[in-house]
Design a protein around this motif. Sequence first.
Motif, short mmCIF file in Angstrom:
data_model
loop_
_atom_site.label_atom_id
_atom_site.label_comp_id
_atom_site.label_asym_id
_atom_site.label_seq_id
_atom_site.Cartn_x
_atom_site.Cartn_y
_atom_site.Cartn_z
N GLY A 148 -1.68 -0.22 -8.70
CA GLY A 148 -0.25 0.06 -8.79
C GLY A 148 0.45 0.02 -7.45
O GLY A 148 -0.18 0.14 -6.39
N ALA A 149 1.75 -0.13 -7.49
CA ALA A 149 2.54 -0.30 -6.28
C ALA A 149 2.61 0.95 -5.42
O ALA A 149 2.83 0.87 -4.22
CB ALA A 149 3.95 -0.75 -6.65
N GLY A 150 2.42 2.12 -5.99
CA GLY A 150 2.53 3.37 -5.24
C GLY A 150 1.28 3.76 -4.48
O GLY A 150 1.26 4.81 -3.84
N GLN A 151 0.24 2.94 -4.53
CA GLN A 151 -1.03 3.28 -3.89
C GLN A 151 -0.94 3.11 -2.37
O GLN A 151 -0.58 2.06 -1.88
CB GLN A 151 -2.14 2.39 -4.43
N ALA A 152 -1.25 4.17 -1.64
CA ALA A 152 -1.28 4.09 -0.17
C ALA A 152 -2.51 3.30 0.27
O ALA A 152 -3.54 3.32 -0.41
CB ALA A 152 -1.31 5.50 0.42
N TRP A 153 -2.39 2.59 1.39
CA TRP A 153 -3.53 1.80 1.87
C TRP A 153 -3.42 1.54 3.36
O TRP A 153 -2.35 1.68 3.94
CB TRP A 153 -3.64 0.49 1.10
N THR A 194 -2.45 -3.84 -5.38
CA THR A 194 -1.31 -3.46 -6.20
C THR A 194 -1.53 -3.82 -7.67
O THR A 194 -1.20 -3.04 -8.56
CB THR A 194 -0.03 -4.15 -5.69
#
Length: 66
Positions: free
Chosen positions: A14-19, A10
Amino acid sequence: MGFTSASRLTATLGAGQAWIGLAEPALRALTAPLGITTVTVDPQLTAPAPTPVPPATTAIPVLRTV
């Protein structure tokens, strides 16, 4: 790229990154068929996401010969 924690991912992407969580051998097995031989763990620098280019809104004039 691999990250040792969700907070490091993150902080970098960034917080929107899928993982998803994977062990290193699984990550290497998934990337090997693509010819990827290097795994970078906890990278500090990344390129920004590409920005889509909007379509042209003006017409291109057509040259006519007489």
